[in-house]
Design a protein around this motif. Structure first.
Motif, PDB file in Angstrom:
ATOM      1  N   LEU A  66      11.358  -1.511 -50.240  1.00  0.00           N
ATOM      2  CA  LEU A  66      10.617  -2.357 -49.246  1.00  0.00           C
ATOM      3  C   LEU A  66       9.285  -1.936 -48.709  1.00  0.00           C
ATOM      4  CD1 LEU A  66      13.760  -2.792 -46.869  1.00  0.00           C
ATOM      5  CD2 LEU A  66      12.851  -4.652 -48.378  1.00  0.00           C
ATOM      6  N   HIS A  67       8.307  -2.619 -48.538  1.00  0.00           N
ATOM      7  CA  HIS A  67       7.079  -2.272 -47.996  1.00  0.00           C
ATOM      8  C   HIS A  67       7.398  -1.276 -46.737  1.00  0.00           C
ATOM      9  CE1 HIS A  67       3.036  -2.322 -46.327  1.00  0.00           C
ATOM     10  NE2 HIS A  67       2.536  -2.286 -47.440  1.00  0.00           N
ATOM     11  N   ARG A  68       6.777  -0.482 -46.337  1.00  0.00           N
ATOM     12  CA  ARG A  68       6.955   0.435 -45.093  1.00  0.00           C
ATOM     13  C   ARG A  68       6.815  -0.611 -44.023  1.00  0.00           C
ATOM     14  NH1 ARG A  68       1.327   3.424 -45.916  1.00  0.00           N
ATOM     15  NH2 ARG A  68      -0.085   1.752 -45.067  1.00  0.00           N
ATOM     16  N   TYR A  69       6.162  -1.533 -43.793  1.00  0.00           N
ATOM     17  CA  TYR A  69       6.167  -2.370 -42.782  1.00  0.00           C
ATOM     18  C   TYR A  69       7.438  -2.992 -42.674  1.00  0.00           C
ATOM     19  CZ  TYR A  69       1.073  -1.209 -42.477  1.00  0.00           C
ATOM     20  OH  TYR A  69      -0.125  -0.333 -42.267  1.00  0.00           O
ATOM     21  N   GLU A  70       8.072  -3.307 -43.862  1.00  0.00           N
ATOM     22  CA  GLU A  70       9.293  -4.183 -43.687  1.00  0.00           C
ATOM     23  C   GLU A  70      10.340  -3.179 -43.335  1.00  0.00           C
ATOM     24  OE1 GLU A  70       9.190  -7.615 -47.136  1.00  0.00           O
ATOM     25  OE2 GLU A  70       9.409  -5.333 -47.778  1.00  0.00           O
ATOM     26  N   SER A  71      10.285  -1.900 -43.652  1.00  0.00           N
ATOM     27  CA  SER A  71      11.424  -0.827 -43.373  1.00  0.00           C
ATOM     28  C   SER A  71      10.936  -0.646 -41.626  1.00  0.00           C
ATOM     29  CB  SER A  71      11.099   0.299 -43.738  1.00  0.00           C
ATOM     30  OG  SER A  71      11.578   0.381 -45.255  1.00  0.00           O
ATOM     31  N   LEU A  72       9.893  -0.707 -41.307  1.00  0.00           N
ATOM     32  CA  LEU A  72       9.562  -0.482 -39.962  1.00  0.00           C
ATOM     33  C   LEU A  72      10.083  -1.723 -39.053  1.00  0.00           C
ATOM     34  CD1 LEU A  72       8.062   1.207 -37.679  1.00  0.00           C
ATOM     35  CD2 LEU A  72       5.927  -0.123 -38.005  1.00  0.00           C
ATOM     36  N   ALA A  73      10.000  -2.705 -39.348  1.00  0.00           N
ATOM     37  CA  ALA A  73      10.346  -3.962 -38.909  1.00  0.00           C
ATOM     38  C   ALA A  73      12.067  -3.847 -38.592  1.00  0.00           C
ATOM     39  CB  ALA A  73      10.139  -5.278 -39.458  1.00  0.00           C
ATOM     40  N   LEU A  74      12.689  -3.329 -39.584  1.00  0.00           N
ATOM     41  CA  LEU A  74      14.135  -2.992 -39.590  1.00  0.00           C
ATOM     42  C   LEU A  74      14.415  -2.121 -38.491  1.00  0.00           C
ATOM     43  CD1 LEU A  74      15.184  -3.249 -43.366  1.00  0.00           C
ATOM     44  CD2 LEU A  74      14.881  -5.034 -41.748  1.00  0.00           C
ATOM     45  N   MET A 119      20.356 -11.791 -27.217  1.00  0.00           N
ATOM     46  CA  MET A 119      18.980 -12.084 -27.847  1.00  0.00           C
ATOM     47  C   MET A 119      18.284 -11.091 -28.675  1.00  0.00           C
ATOM     48  SD  MET A 119      17.711 -14.374 -24.349  1.00  0.00           S
ATOM     49  CE  MET A 119      16.083 -14.737 -25.210  1.00  0.00           C
ATOM     50  N   ALA A 120      18.630  -9.826 -28.366  1.00  0.00           N
ATOM     51  CA  ALA A 120      18.006  -8.850 -29.028  1.00  0.00           C
ATOM     52  C   ALA A 120      18.641  -8.679 -30.384  1.00  0.00           C
ATOM     53  CB  ALA A 120      17.964  -7.402 -28.320  1.00  0.00           C
ATOM     54  N   LEU A 121      20.155  -9.015 -30.304  1.00  0.00           N
ATOM     55  CA  LEU A 121      20.757  -8.997 -31.676  1.00  0.00           C
ATOM     56  C   LEU A 121      20.475 -10.104 -32.346  1.00  0.00           C
ATOM     57  CD1 LEU A 121      24.483  -8.075 -30.027  1.00  0.00           C
ATOM     58  CD2 LEU A 121      23.087  -6.710 -31.765  1.00  0.00           C
ATOM     59  N   VAL A 122      20.230 -11.128 -31.953  1.00  0.00           N
ATOM     60  CA  VAL A 122      19.669 -12.373 -32.833  1.00  0.00           C
ATOM     61  C   VAL A 122      18.308 -11.894 -33.367  1.00  0.00           C
ATOM     62  CG1 VAL A 122      18.690 -14.820 -32.730  1.00  0.00           C
ATOM     63  CG2 VAL A 122      21.064 -14.192 -31.608  1.00  0.00           C
ATOM     64  N   VAL A 123      17.472 -11.205 -32.729  1.00  0.00           N
ATOM     65  CA  VAL A 123      16.029 -10.876 -33.282  1.00  0.00           C
ATOM     66  C   VAL A 123      16.442  -9.968 -34.369  1.00  0.00           C
ATOM     67  CG1 VAL A 123      13.989  -9.654 -32.817  1.00  0.00           C
ATOM     68  CG2 VAL A 123      14.766 -11.472 -31.345  1.00  0.00           C
ATOM     69  N   ALA A 124      17.226  -9.072 -34.309  1.00  0.00           N
ATOM     70  CA  ALA A 124      17.620  -8.059 -35.107  1.00  0.00           C
ATOM     71  C   ALA A 124      18.175  -8.724 -36.559  1.00  0.00           C
ATOM     72  CB  ALA A 124      18.480  -6.989 -34.789  1.00  0.00           C
ATOM     73  N   GLY A 125      19.249  -9.606 -36.171  1.00  0.00           N
ATOM     74  CA  GLY A 125      19.891 -10.448 -37.324  1.00  0.00           C
ATOM     75  C   GLY A 125      18.784 -11.294 -38.021  1.00  0.00           C
ATOM     76  N   LEU A 126      17.808 -11.782 -37.535  1.00  0.00           N
ATOM     77  CA  LEU A 126      16.934 -12.623 -38.148  1.00  0.00           C
ATOM     78  C   LEU A 126      15.750 -11.767 -38.951  1.00  0.00           C
ATOM     79  CD1 LEU A 126      16.084 -15.268 -35.500  1.00  0.00           C
ATOM     80  CD2 LEU A 126      17.098 -15.650 -37.642  1.00  0.00           C
ATOM     81  N   THR A 127      15.648 -10.618 -38.159  1.00  0.00           N
ATOM     82  CA  THR A 127      14.575  -9.491 -38.815  1.00  0.00           C
ATOM     83  C   THR A 127      15.301  -9.143 -40.209  1.00  0.00           C
ATOM     84  OG1 THR A 127      13.667  -8.924 -36.978  1.00  0.00           O
ATOM     85  CG2 THR A 127      13.252  -7.665 -38.682  1.00  0.00           C
ATOM     86  N   TRP A 128      16.489  -8.688 -40.000  1.00  0.00           N
ATOM     87  CA  TRP A 128      17.340  -8.313 -41.246  1.00  0.00           C
ATOM     88  C   TRP A 128      17.461  -9.137 -42.348  1.00  0.00           C
ATOM     89  CZ3 TRP A 128      18.894  -3.030 -42.086  1.00  0.00           C
ATOM     90  CH2 TRP A 128      18.553  -2.120 -41.199  1.00  0.00           C
ATOM     91  N   GLY A 129      18.045 -10.394 -42.032  1.00  0.00           N
ATOM     92  CA  GLY A 129      17.886 -11.507 -42.758  1.00  0.00           C
ATOM     93  C   GLY A 129      16.628 -11.779 -43.861  1.00  0.00           C
ATOM     94  N   LEU A 130      15.630 -11.886 -42.947  1.00  0.00           N
ATOM     95  CA  LEU A 130      14.509 -12.290 -43.486  1.00  0.00           C
ATOM     96  C   LEU A 130      13.904 -10.936 -44.383  1.00  0.00           C
ATOM     97  CD1 LEU A 130      12.705 -14.374 -40.756  1.00  0.00           C
ATOM     98  CD2 LEU A 130      13.493 -15.209 -42.771  1.00  0.00           C
ATOM     99  N   VAL A 131      14.140  -9.896 -44.225  1.00  0.00           N
ATOM    100  CA  VAL A 131      13.554  -8.523 -44.836  1.00  0.00           C
ATOM    101  C   VAL A 131      14.415  -8.273 -46.157  1.00  0.00           C
ATOM    102  CG1 VAL A 131      12.847  -6.512 -44.889  1.00  0.00           C
ATOM    103  CG2 VAL A 131      12.089  -8.016 -43.107  1.00  0.00           C
ATOM    104  N   VAL A 132      15.768  -8.259 -45.687  1.00  0.00           N
ATOM    105  CA  VAL A 132      16.703  -7.635 -46.665  1.00  0.00           C
ATOM    106  C   VAL A 132      17.270  -8.660 -47.870  1.00  0.00           C
ATOM    107  CG1 VAL A 132      19.086  -6.475 -46.878  1.00  0.00           C
ATOM    108  CG2 VAL A 132      17.568  -5.760 -45.064  1.00  0.00           C
ATOM    109  N   ALA A 133      17.344 -10.055 -47.200  1.00  0.00           N
ATOM    110  CA  ALA A 133      17.879 -10.880 -48.100  1.00  0.00           C
ATOM    111  C   ALA A 133      16.950 -11.093 -49.391  1.00  0.00           C
ATOM    112  CB  ALA A 133      18.055 -12.360 -47.511  1.00  0.00           C
ATOM    113  N   PRO A 134      15.709 -11.246 -49.060  1.00  0.00           N
ATOM    114  CA  PRO A 134      14.710 -11.592 -50.403  1.00  0.00           C
ATOM    115  C   PRO A 134      14.526 -10.215 -51.354  1.00  0.00           C
ATOM    116  CG  PRO A 134      13.805 -12.223 -48.308  1.00  0.00           C
ATOM    117  CD  PRO A 134      14.897 -11.717 -47.869  1.00  0.00           C
TER     118      PRO A 134
END
Length: 141
Positions: A66-74, A119-134
């Motif tokens: 992952l790019h460092r910004y993706e890891s930071l987003a996670l 809502m925070a869990l949804v944000v985290a789930g979306l972030t993880w899904g959008l970064v880790v899945a690809p």
């Protein structure tokens, strides 16, 4: 008719006689934060579960390409969950301090705090899904 409430908005009960400055203030704030961590860890199962899941889920953040910004987003999305959970626990503690009997506003405050965690869990789930899945799909190609 004269009001029974003083015109001074600050009650003498709440006045600070001594307010530390500089390093002493930082030391006290750090001590309070450590105590807060100890209390939430001891008393809040949800917080412990979120920490545990975060530690487990951080493995992809450091092992996937992952790019460092993706890891930071996670990492930031996980920390957001912990921050909101801590604030929700603080709200619940303050409400419980007032009393355990049912009150509509107490229930409303607790429900809204719970919503904030969701809502925070949804944000985290979306972030993880959008970064880790690809990243996982790219590894499988």
């Amino acid at each position: 008719m004269e009001s029974a409430v003083k015109s001074d908005p600050v009650s003498p009960v709440f006045e600070k006689k001594y307010s530390p400055k500089g390093l002493q203030r930082l030391t006290r704030a750090t001590t309070n934060s450590i105590q807060g961590w100890q209390q939430i860890w001891r008393d809040e199962a949800a917080f412990r579960q979120e920490v545990g899941l975060g530690v487990i889920f951080m493995v992809p953040a450091v092992t996937l390409p992952l790019h460092r910004y993706e890891s930071l987003a996670l990492l930031v999305s996980w920390l957001l969950v912990l921050i909101v959970e801590a604030l929700n626990s603080a709200i619940e503690a303050a409400i419980d301090r007032i009393g355990y009997e049912h009150h509509e506003l107490s229930g409303k405050a607790k429900d809204i705090g719970s919503l904030a965690v969701l809502m925070a869990l949804v944000v985290a789930g979306l972030t993880w899904g959008l970064v880790v899945a690809p990243a996982l799909l790219h590894m499988l190609d």
